[in-house]
Design a protein around this motif. Sequence first.
Motif, short mmCIF file in Angstrom:
data_model
loop_
_atom_site.label_atom_id
_atom_site.label_comp_id
_atom_site.label_asym_id
_atom_site.label_seq_id
_atom_site.Cartn_x
_atom_site.Cartn_y
_atom_site.Cartn_z
N MET A 119 44.92 25.51 37.32
CA MET A 119 43.34 25.93 37.29
C MET A 119 43.14 26.87 35.81
O MET A 119 43.33 28.14 36.57
CB MET A 119 42.47 26.07 37.91
N THR A 120 43.24 26.24 34.71
CA THR A 120 42.33 26.86 33.83
C THR A 120 40.69 28.12 34.55
O THR A 120 40.16 27.54 35.22
CB THR A 120 42.07 26.49 32.20
N THR A 121 41.18 28.93 33.72
CA THR A 121 39.52 29.93 34.04
C THR A 121 38.34 28.56 33.62
O THR A 121 37.69 28.80 34.95
CB THR A 121 39.63 31.23 33.10
N GLN A 122 38.27 27.82 32.98
CA GLN A 122 37.26 26.99 32.33
C GLN A 122 37.26 26.04 34.07
O GLN A 122 36.27 26.14 34.28
CB GLN A 122 38.00 26.33 31.01
N GLU A 123 37.74 25.56 34.03
CA GLU A 123 38.07 24.28 35.03
C GLU A 123 37.42 25.32 36.36
O GLU A 123 36.57 24.34 37.33
CB GLU A 123 39.35 23.89 35.15
N LEU A 124 38.25 26.39 36.47
CA LEU A 124 36.92 27.14 38.44
C LEU A 124 35.51 27.90 37.58
O LEU A 124 34.99 27.11 38.34
CB LEU A 124 38.32 28.31 38.05
N ALA A 125 35.56 28.41 36.28
CA ALA A 125 34.07 28.01 35.99
C ALA A 125 33.12 27.25 36.62
O ALA A 125 32.19 26.88 37.08
CB ALA A 125 33.43 29.15 34.35
N ASN A 126 33.86 25.61 35.46
CA ASN A 126 33.00 24.48 35.76
C ASN A 126 32.47 24.69 36.77
O ASN A 126 31.38 24.14 37.51
CB ASN A 126 33.54 23.73 34.90
N GLN A 127 34.05 24.69 38.45
CA GLN A 127 33.07 24.28 39.34
C GLN A 127 32.74 24.83 40.44
O GLN A 127 31.66 24.99 41.47
CB GLN A 127 34.96 24.50 39.93
N TYR A 128 32.63 26.48 39.64
CA TYR A 128 32.00 27.40 40.66
C TYR A 128 30.40 26.34 39.88
O TYR A 128 29.61 27.36 40.50
CB TYR A 128 32.37 28.94 39.47
N VAL A 129 30.02 26.68 38.60
CA VAL A 129 28.71 26.18 38.87
C VAL A 129 28.48 25.07 39.02
O VAL A 129 27.13 24.87 39.81
CB VAL A 129 28.91 26.27 36.71
N GLU A 130 29.08 24.03 38.98
CA GLU A 130 28.35 22.83 39.70
C GLU A 130 28.35 23.00 41.33
O GLU A 130 27.42 22.58 41.64
CB GLU A 130 30.30 21.79 39.64
N MET A 131 28.98 24.24 41.46
CA MET A 131 28.78 24.42 43.46
C MET A 131 27.49 24.93 43.26
O MET A 131 27.07 24.42 44.58
CB MET A 131 30.21 24.34 44.08
N ILE A 132 27.45 25.68 43.07
CA ILE A 132 26.53 26.25 42.73
C ILE A 132 24.95 25.72 42.50
O ILE A 132 23.87 25.53 43.45
CB ILE A 132 26.21 27.89 41.57
N ARG A 133 25.15 24.85 41.09
CA ARG A 133 23.99 23.68 41.59
C ARG A 133 23.57 23.12 42.05
O ARG A 133 22.02 22.78 42.96
CB ARG A 133 23.77 23.23 40.31
N ALA A 134 24.27 22.47 42.51
CA ALA A 134 24.29 21.91 44.74
C ALA A 134 24.67 22.16 45.41
O ALA A 134 23.56 22.26 46.59
CB ALA A 134 25.53 21.18 44.54
N GLY A 135 23.63 23.49 45.87
CA GLY A 135 23.77 24.27 46.39
C GLY A 135 24.85 24.76 47.74
O GLY A 135 24.19 24.68 48.89
N ARG A 136 25.63 24.31 47.67
CA ARG A 136 26.77 24.50 47.85
C ARG A 136 27.36 25.99 48.18
O ARG A 136 29.12 26.33 48.69
CB ARG A 136 27.85 22.92 48.00
N SER A 137 27.04 26.89 48.13
CA SER A 137 27.28 28.60 48.00
C SER A 137 28.72 28.80 49.03
O SER A 137 29.42 29.15 48.85
CB SER A 137 26.52 28.99 47.95
N PRO A 138 27.75 28.89 50.27
CA PRO A 138 29.21 29.20 51.52
C PRO A 138 30.86 27.96 50.89
O PRO A 138 31.35 28.72 50.96
CB PRO A 138 28.85 28.15 52.83
N GLU A 139 30.94 26.89 50.22
CA GLU A 139 31.67 26.49 50.20
C GLU A 139 32.97 27.36 49.12
O GLU A 139 33.75 27.17 48.93
CB GLU A 139 31.83 24.80 49.26
N ILE A 140 31.82 28.19 47.76
CA ILE A 140 32.95 28.79 47.06
C ILE A 140 34.02 29.52 48.07
O ILE A 140 34.84 29.75 47.13
CB ILE A 140 31.90 29.11 46.16
N TYR A 141 33.30 30.19 48.55
CA TYR A 141 34.25 30.98 49.44
C TYR A 141 35.35 30.81 50.38
O TYR A 141 36.14 31.31 49.86
CB TYR A 141 33.44 31.99 50.46
#
Length: 121
Positions: free
Chosen positions: A1-23
């Motif tokens: 996974m590229t840094t861009q792909e990981l960053a996009n996934q991070y932002v998507e999860m934050i915006r969806a209120g899925r912060s615990p899953e990020i860990y």
Amino acid sequence: MTTQELANQYVEMIRAGRSPEIYDQLYSTEIICKEPEHAAAMGIATLTTGIVAVRAKSKARMETIAESHGAYCTEPIISGDYFSVAMGREVTFKNGDRRKFDEIAVFGVKNDKIVSETFFY
């Protein structure tokens, strides 16, 4: 996974209120979290290492919040193995204090995982 792909996934999860899953999905077990020096005056550790400790810090902060009134996270900016976002939220704490927080977060990426996070606020 590229840094861009990981960053996009991070932002998507934050915006969806899925912060615990990020860990679970995006963080290294050896994560290093740095908060600004003035965070200590708010009872927040300025350096936290390891996923267990980072999760515990996040849980403790969330337990002080009575109500969330909104949040935002910008699109990520990528530079090599790092990405940054501006983000913030407005909350009412259990003590009745309502506050708005804005911050810049910089994340380091290695082996498809976030290995460091540094917050500026």
